[in-house]
Scaffold this motif. Sequence first.
Motif, PDB file in Angstrom:
ATOM      1  N   ASN A 117     -35.470 -24.089  40.324  1.00  0.00           N
ATOM      2  CA  ASN A 117     -35.114 -25.001  39.240  1.00  0.00           C
ATOM      3  C   ASN A 117     -33.651 -24.851  38.844  1.00  0.00           C
ATOM      4  O   ASN A 117     -32.964 -25.843  38.564  1.00  0.00           O
ATOM      5  CB  ASN A 117     -36.015 -24.749  38.025  1.00  0.00           C
ATOM      6  N   ALA A 120     -31.623 -26.599  41.588  1.00  0.00           N
ATOM      7  CA  ALA A 120     -31.762 -28.056  41.648  1.00  0.00           C
ATOM      8  C   ALA A 120     -31.325 -28.752  40.371  1.00  0.00           C
ATOM      9  O   ALA A 120     -31.039 -29.954  40.388  1.00  0.00           O
ATOM     10  CB  ALA A 120     -33.215 -28.411  41.964  1.00  0.00           C
ATOM     11  N   HIS A 121     -31.274 -28.009  39.263  1.00  0.00           N
ATOM     12  CA  HIS A 121     -30.928 -28.607  37.977  1.00  0.00           C
ATOM     13  C   HIS A 121     -29.838 -27.776  37.311  1.00  0.00           C
ATOM     14  O   HIS A 121     -30.119 -26.937  36.437  1.00  0.00           O
ATOM     15  CB  HIS A 121     -32.167 -28.677  37.070  1.00  0.00           C
ATOM     16  N   SER A 123     -27.908 -28.379  35.038  1.00  0.00           N
ATOM     17  CA  SER A 123     -27.807 -28.553  33.582  1.00  0.00           C
ATOM     18  C   SER A 123     -28.589 -27.517  32.817  1.00  0.00           C
ATOM     19  O   SER A 123     -28.426 -27.364  31.595  1.00  0.00           O
ATOM     20  CB  SER A 123     -28.305 -29.959  33.198  1.00  0.00           C
ATOM     21  N   LEU A 124     -29.471 -26.789  33.505  1.00  0.00           N
ATOM     22  CA  LEU A 124     -30.232 -25.742  32.828  1.00  0.00           C
ATOM     23  C   LEU A 124     -29.363 -24.545  32.473  1.00  0.00           C
ATOM     24  O   LEU A 124     -29.734 -23.734  31.623  1.00  0.00           O
ATOM     25  CB  LEU A 124     -31.386 -25.275  33.728  1.00  0.00           C
TER      26      LEU A 124
END
Length: 457
Positions: A117, A120-121, A123-124
């Motif tokens: 996660n 892939a993200h 922004s986390l």
Amino acid sequence: MRDLEEWVGRVPDADVRPLVKEAYRAYTAGAARAAIVLTWTAVCADLIGKIRQLHEEGEGDAKPLVQQVESAQGHLDATAVRTMQKVEDSLLDTALTLELIDASQKLQLQRLREDRNMCAHPSLRPLGELFDPQPEYARAHLAAALDAVLVHPASQGRKSMQAFTNHVTDPGFVGDPVHIAQVFYYRVRPTSRRRITDLAAKHALLELPADGITDSELADRMATCLRVFAAQEHDLVRNAITRAAQRLLTAPTPVQLRAAGRMGDLEPFWSGTDEPMHSQLDALIRTVGATHAEESAWHKMLSPDELQALALATDPRVRATLPSLEKAFTDLPAHKRAAVIAQSPSTYFAEHLAALMADAGGFDHGESLARTAVLPCASYLTHDQLQALLSAWEENPQCWGRLMPYYLVSLYQATSHLGDSRKKLWRQLLESLDQERPAYAVIAAAIEETPETATEE
């Protein structure tokens, strides 16, 4: 450190293998984030496939997740995406429930999912920082995924154990080593493999009770399985025997003797048991030998358990571990030595055939010794041993019963591994015989000799 590329090649699922290879290529190219994302994708595909397989085999706990997957397949809308997100959320819990993974493996795979996660993200991450894992980190995730799920079949710990128990207790059990290795070693997870091996060791050594089969027969079958497992992984069996051996120390002496006879030809039995157990077994063997060597016990035959234990004398490792074993065998009267030899014909026992025939005490006795011990061991004889055997045979009048010439012919045929050089020994035997005796013609015909050529030689 394991060869990761070789490990990747062991992934059994043809649909999952390309994903794993792609993850490996990303790792070797230094694309750690891509490797982590692809590793998690491979894990999801692998677990979903295994859970679907278990559902087809009737596993009720697999049904809800399979139904979710099937409702989403074929749709590319937002509802299907949300459904697959729910599947992903519950995937590891379902795999744990179905015993496809254990609790520690779930934690490892949960970390993989969290890092996927993060990859892939972006922004986390706080302040927009990119998650920048090192290649070694990606490698660790791939190795953990391979070890936890990707190289293993869809086997459940509880059901694997039950399947093994059902197989070994089945009346039609044949003990085929290829089948046993494939189904109960290669197709089960390492944790289940250890449990199965532990179960087999306990039964083989301790003769634990089970329904529908005698304790000793089940123990013999479990020993057969242990031999198969030992051929694949020696230490697995040795460690299982070590764990069960403490209970063997306090088991009844007949159980101890049967355990040695049943498992004594397997090296892990001796490396997995300790000195007190070896000393106890040596004392049991010494007692058996002394009891049966007594003149008053001449007509008392060795029991199958005693025969099996004494036949271990054929193994030099066992003779070194049990110092009383060889004397226990050699002190037996001839007919009992023959019974032991018949239990396990071998190179070692071939050395004792001449002395055996020298001790024949009657025509019937000599025929029995030849039939039960000499002929089964014939293929192990050396040239010198055959010479000594024929000399003992010729010198003992009790070795010339009605059937003995025909046994000599069988002996000649069974020693074909010695080639034509053995003919000289038979010619020498013929020279010692009266040509008018029926035995002479029978033996001469067997070696394709005429009286004249035999005499000339």
